[in-house]
Design a protein around this motif. Structure first.
Motif, PDB file in Angstrom:
ATOM      1  N   ASP A 310       0.877  -1.170   0.000  1.00 59.20           N
ATOM      2  CA  ASP A 310       0.000   0.000   0.000  1.00 59.20           C
ATOM      3  C   ASP A 310       0.915   1.221   0.000  1.00 59.20           C
ATOM      4  N   TRP A 311       1.168   1.799  -1.183  1.00 62.41           N
ATOM      5  CA  TRP A 311       2.154   2.856  -1.315  1.00 62.41           C
ATOM      6  C   TRP A 311       1.746   4.148  -0.610  1.00 62.41           C
ATOM      7  N   LEU A 312       0.465   4.464  -0.629  1.00 62.70           N
ATOM      8  CA  LEU A 312       0.022   5.664   0.081  1.00 62.70           C
ATOM      9  C   LEU A 312       0.245   5.524   1.579  1.00 62.70           C
ATOM     10  N   ASP A 313      -0.057   4.346   2.110  1.00 60.73           N
ATOM     11  CA  ASP A 313       0.164   4.111   3.536  1.00 60.73           C
ATOM     12  C   ASP A 313       1.653   4.156   3.875  1.00 60.73           C
ATOM     13  N   ALA A 314       2.496   3.767   2.925  1.00 59.50           N
ATOM     14  CA  ALA A 314       3.942   3.738   3.175  1.00 59.50           C
ATOM     15  C   ALA A 314       4.545   5.133   3.277  1.00 59.50           C
ATOM     16  N   VAL A 315       3.889   6.140   2.681  1.00 63.80           N
ATOM     17  CA  VAL A 315       4.473   7.495   2.684  1.00 63.80           C
ATOM     18  C   VAL A 315       3.661   8.484   3.511  1.00 63.80           C
ATOM     19  N   MET A 316       2.512   8.066   4.060  1.00 58.17           N
ATOM     20  CA  MET A 316       1.660   8.981   4.808  1.00 58.17           C
ATOM     21  C   MET A 316       1.590   8.584   6.276  1.00 58.17           C
ATOM     22  N   ARG A 317       1.106   9.516   7.072  1.00 56.39           N
ATOM     23  CA  ARG A 317       0.965   9.321   8.515  1.00 56.39           C
ATOM     24  C   ARG A 317      -0.118  10.276   9.028  1.00 56.39           C
ATOM     25  N   ASN A 318      -0.439  10.174  10.303  1.00 52.97           N
ATOM     26  CA  ASN A 318      -1.292  11.164  10.930  1.00 52.97           C
ATOM     27  C   ASN A 318      -0.436  12.357  11.339  1.00 52.97           C
ATOM     28  N   GLY A 319      -0.877  13.556  11.001  1.00 57.53           N
ATOM     29  CA  GLY A 319      -0.120  14.751  11.346  1.00 57.53           C
ATOM     30  C   GLY A 319      -0.437  15.218  12.756  1.00 57.53           C
ATOM     31  N   GLY A 391       4.841  17.263  -5.383  1.00 56.16           N
ATOM     32  CA  GLY A 391       4.264  17.787  -6.608  1.00 56.16           C
ATOM     33  C   GLY A 391       3.755  16.829  -7.640  1.00 56.16           C
ATOM     34  N   ASP A 392       3.489  17.403  -8.800  1.00 53.62           N
ATOM     35  CA  ASP A 392       2.762  16.725  -9.866  1.00 53.62           C
ATOM     36  C   ASP A 392       3.640  16.343 -11.043  1.00 53.62           C
ATOM     37  N   LYS A 393       4.965  16.345 -10.872  1.00 52.02           N
ATOM     38  CA  LYS A 393       5.836  15.944 -11.965  1.00 52.02           C
ATOM     39  C   LYS A 393       5.798  14.436 -12.152  1.00 52.02           C
ATOM     40  N   GLN A 394       6.426  13.958 -13.216  1.00 52.42           N
ATOM     41  CA  GLN A 394       6.311  12.553 -13.573  1.00 52.42           C
ATOM     42  C   GLN A 394       7.648  11.822 -13.462  1.00 52.42           C
ATOM     43  N   ASN A 395       7.543  10.486 -13.424  1.00 50.88           N
ATOM     44  CA  ASN A 395       8.688   9.582 -13.502  1.00 50.88           C
ATOM     45  C   ASN A 395       9.726   9.856 -12.412  1.00 50.88           C
ATOM     46  N   GLU A 396      11.014   9.985 -12.770  1.00 53.22           N
ATOM     47  CA  GLU A 396      12.039  10.160 -11.733  1.00 53.22           C
ATOM     48  C   GLU A 396      11.941  11.518 -11.050  1.00 53.22           C
ATOM     49  N   TYR A 397      11.191  12.463 -11.637  1.00 54.02           N
ATOM     50  CA  TYR A 397      11.028  13.786 -11.037  1.00 54.02           C
ATOM     51  C   TYR A 397       9.705  13.907 -10.264  1.00 54.02           C
ATOM     52  N   GLY A 399       6.669  13.768  -7.497  1.00 47.28           N
ATOM     53  CA  GLY A 399       6.575  13.975  -6.066  1.00 47.28           C
ATOM     54  C   GLY A 399       6.165  12.694  -5.369  1.00 47.28           C
ATOM     55  N   ILE A 400       6.173  12.732  -4.044  1.00 45.22           N
ATOM     56  CA  ILE A 400       5.893  11.524  -3.264  1.00 45.22           C
ATOM     57  C   ILE A 400       4.477  11.015  -3.504  1.00 45.22           C
ATOM     58  N   LEU A 401       3.488  11.910  -3.434  1.00 49.13           N
ATOM     59  CA  LEU A 401       2.098  11.466  -3.594  1.00 49.13           C
ATOM     60  C   LEU A 401       1.828  11.005  -5.017  1.00 49.13           C
ATOM     61  N   THR A 402       2.358  11.724  -5.997  1.00 48.96           N
ATOM     62  CA  THR A 402       2.180  11.307  -7.388  1.00 48.96           C
ATOM     63  C   THR A 402       2.801   9.941  -7.615  1.00 48.96           C
ATOM     64  N   GLY A 403       4.015   9.731  -7.088  1.00 47.76           N
ATOM     65  CA  GLY A 403       4.676   8.443  -7.242  1.00 47.76           C
ATOM     66  C   GLY A 403       3.924   7.324  -6.553  1.00 47.76           C
ATOM     67  N   ALA A 404       3.362   7.599  -5.363  1.00 42.71           N
ATOM     68  CA  ALA A 404       2.623   6.564  -4.630  1.00 42.71           C
ATOM     69  C   ALA A 404       1.361   6.150  -5.375  1.00 42.71           C
ATOM     70  N   ILE A 405       0.702   7.103  -6.015  1.00 42.24           N
ATOM     71  CA  ILE A 405      -0.526   6.804  -6.753  1.00 42.24           C
ATOM     72  C   ILE A 405      -0.217   5.986  -8.011  1.00 42.24           C
ATOM     73  N   GLN A 406       0.909   6.243  -8.645  1.00 41.83           N
ATOM     74  CA  GLN A 406       1.233   5.593  -9.910  1.00 41.83           C
ATOM     75  C   GLN A 406       2.008   4.288  -9.740  1.00 41.83           C
ATOM     76  N   ASN A 431      10.811   4.999  -6.927  1.00 47.30           N
ATOM     77  CA  ASN A 431      10.218   4.378  -5.747  1.00 47.30           C
ATOM     78  C   ASN A 431       9.808   5.501  -4.797  1.00 47.30           C
ATOM     79  N   PRO A 432       8.502   5.654  -4.512  1.00 43.37           N
ATOM     80  CA  PRO A 432       8.069   6.818  -3.720  1.00 43.37           C
ATOM     81  C   PRO A 432       8.665   6.869  -2.322  1.00 43.37           C
ATOM     82  N   VAL A 433       8.937   5.707  -1.704  1.00 50.51           N
ATOM     83  CA  VAL A 433       9.520   5.708  -0.363  1.00 50.51           C
ATOM     84  C   VAL A 433      10.944   6.253  -0.405  1.00 50.51           C
ATOM     85  N   SER A 434      11.641   6.025  -1.509  1.00 50.83           N
ATOM     86  CA  SER A 434      13.006   6.543  -1.622  1.00 50.83           C
ATOM     87  C   SER A 434      13.028   8.061  -1.614  1.00 50.83           C
ATOM     88  N   LEU A 435      11.933   8.696  -2.071  1.00 49.93           N
ATOM     89  CA  LEU A 435      11.874  10.151  -2.113  1.00 49.93           C
ATOM     90  C   LEU A 435      11.832  10.767  -0.715  1.00 49.93           C
TER      91      LEU A 435
END
Length: 537
Positions: A310-319, A391-397, A399-406, A431-435
């Motif tokens: 679950d990539w979103l869960d891997a990069v998100m938390r409760n603030g 952010g909303d950039k693609q591929n190796e550029y 952002g974390i949320l964009t990468g997790a969704i894709q 890899n979104p976690v690497s970001l």
């Protein structure tokens, strides 16, 4: 052959990248009209869903339409009228009547270099009192102003800052934000350095009349911020603190690993039928003389036993956000002072994302005689930001949320060697976690100070001389390690930038005010000089 083709043909081409949908809370559309007691439509009345920033304004006929939650309460307001709170209670149509507020018309409004009563004000303006601000607790003044002022649009940026638009966008490239003036000092930048607990009121000047006071830079409106000052009272020490947990209200509804595998098989099967001219493609696409045997990418056992990521869960938390404010207010008839210290810390809902702010303020007023008085306003703030790429950039550029969704949910976060796993089918996707290992920090320091002397040489005439300076510095340091795709391309990448801005202000104004038999006459004249200096690399 029959055993392999165990899928029902479908006529839609299934995309490899499946677009997620937002989850929406249950809401209803409420329409209505706002009028005064004589039945006249009120144009530009603010209609706001209580406790939220969801709002709108009435049109030329007093009508409005707004999507709100089922049990919402609407707060309807307009200058010179009493606020009304209307429960929706399942209604889809409302008729609202606002009553005049005589006390509100007597309220004093800051319009630049002078103060006048609302009753005598002729321009288009809105005043936000401290009571309204206190009802919308936030660590940032810009968030408190969202949805409060009728006709003032707001746009939130990726870094959390807010841009305001008052008089429309008349330029594609030039700055269209309003001029911000704090205690008579025009400042550059956002509200992030201002402690909301220090604010007494906010007045928004909307029409072109503001240009007569501040010149062309007020062409997009003016936001006048007045801070609290000392009172004639015994020293009063006030502490306030707040802590809150922040949770994503709604998130992307993503396919889990099993659903993704099944959908991927169906998409590949559709591609196989298309290539071989079978199913719905028969007669449109020529059949292959030797069609290949279809074999699903994932078999039933793999789908049933799949765990995935679950990539979103891997990069998100409760603030979590905490804010503490300590102030001392007091003085005598001749000397009045206010001193305050504020600290705010916030951890975002994306891991490693956060900000903190420390601000100190001193406001001092001293009456030397009935003819001469002077005052000092000084504030210092320091803001620190952790700028994880969202952010909303693609591929190796990306952002974390964009990468997790894709990202592909069937692959793990790490490979067998403990390194970040890269999808072999899409090696260009980070890899979104690497970001999360990217280090990107910003430090902002700001010191604003002003001193003024007021002299009353003759009756009804007041002359004011003010000197001030605004000095701000910003330093941003970033590092992309080789564990990220972008950092690997540069064998590790580091950047540093620094900017320093200094503004000097000198103003001399004279105001003559005469009142007789219910009439009032005012003259205002003056000279203002402001110098800007910027350095950076």
């Amino acid at each position: 052959m029959k055993n392999a083709m165990n899928f029902r043909p479908v006529g839609l081409m299934l995309l490899f990248c499946l677009i997620p949908l937002w989850a929406f809370a249950q809401s209803v559309m409420v329409k209505g009209v706002v009028k005064d007691t004589s039945g006249e439509a009120i144009i530009g009345a603010s209609v706001l869903e209580k406790g939220t920033t969801n709002g709108t304004i009435t049109d030329f006929d007093g009508n409005f339409a707004l999507n709100v939650s089922k049990n919402a309460v609407l707060v309807v307001s307009f200058v010179g009228y009493k606020n009304e709170e209307i429960p929706v209670a399942g209604k889809s149509s409302l008729k609202i009547t606002l009553k005049e507020d005589s006390k509100a018309l007597e309220e004093v409004v800051v319009t630049g270099y002078q103060t006048i009563s609302k009753e005598r004000a002729t321009g288009s303006f809105d005043k936000v009192s401290v009571e309204v601000l206190n009802s919308r607790p936030s660590s940032d003044l810009s968030n408190m102003l969202q949805g409060v002022v009728a006709g003032m649009q707001s746009t939130e940026n990726e870094d959390g800052s807010v841009n305001f638009l008052i008089r429309g966008s008349s330029s594609l490239y030039a700055n269209t934000e309003p001029l911000v003036v704090v205690d008579g000092f025009p400042i550059e930048g956002t509200f992030s350095s201002i402690n909301p607990n220090d604010v007494e009121s906010v007045t928004v000047l909307k029409d072109a009349a503001a240009c007569a006071i501040y010149g062309a830079r007020a062409g997009h409106g003016v936001v006048l911020i007045t801070t609290k000052r000392g009172k004639n009272q015994k020293p009063r020490v006030t502490y306030s603190g707040v802590g809150s947990v922040q949770i994503a209200r709604s998130n992307y509804k993503m396919l889990d690993t099993r659903m993704y595998m099944d959908m991927y098989n169906k998409q590949q099967y559709e591609e196989w039928m298309k290539m071989n001219g079978l199913g719905i493609y028969e007669g449109y696409i020529g059949k292959s003389d030797s069609p290949t045997l279809y074999k699903p990418t994932f078999n039933n056992d793999q789908i049933l036993n799949a765990s995935g990521t679950d990539w979103l869960d891997a990069v998100m938390r409760n603030g979590y956000m905490q804010q503490h404010n300590l102030s001392v207010n007091g003085g005598t008839e001749k000397t009045r002072y206010l001193a305050s210290v504020n600290y705010m810390s916030q951890e975002g809902i994306v891991k490693n994302n956060g900000t903190d702010r420390l601000s100190v303020r001193l406001n001092l007023d001293q009456e030397i005689s009935k003819y001469v008085s002077f005052g000092i306003t000084a504030t210092y703030s320091r803001n620190n930001y952790d700028n994880v790429p969202l952010g909303d950039k693609q591929n190796e550029y990306s952002g974390i949320l964009t990468g997790a969704i894709q990202s592909n949910p069937t692959i793990p976060i790490y490979d067998s060697g403990g390194n970040y796993f890269i999808d072999p089918k899409r090696p260009f996707v980070a890899n979104p976690v690497s970001l999360l290992e990217i280090k990107d920090k910003t430090e902002k320091d700001r010191l604003i100070g002003a001193a003024f002397v007021t002299v009353k040489p003759i009756k009804d005439l007041e002359v004011k001389y003010q000197l001030g300076a605004d000095r701000s510095s910003q330093k941003r340091s970033s590092y992309w390690p080789k564990t990220t795709l972008q950092g690997k391309n540069y064998n590790g990448k580091a950047d540093i930038s620094q900017e320093m801005n200094t503004t000097y202000l000198m103003e001399l104004t004279a105001q003559y005010s005469k009142a007789w038999n219910g009439h009032q006459l005012k003259f205002l004249g003056g000279y203002s000089f402001q110098k800007f200096k910027t350095e950076g690399f």
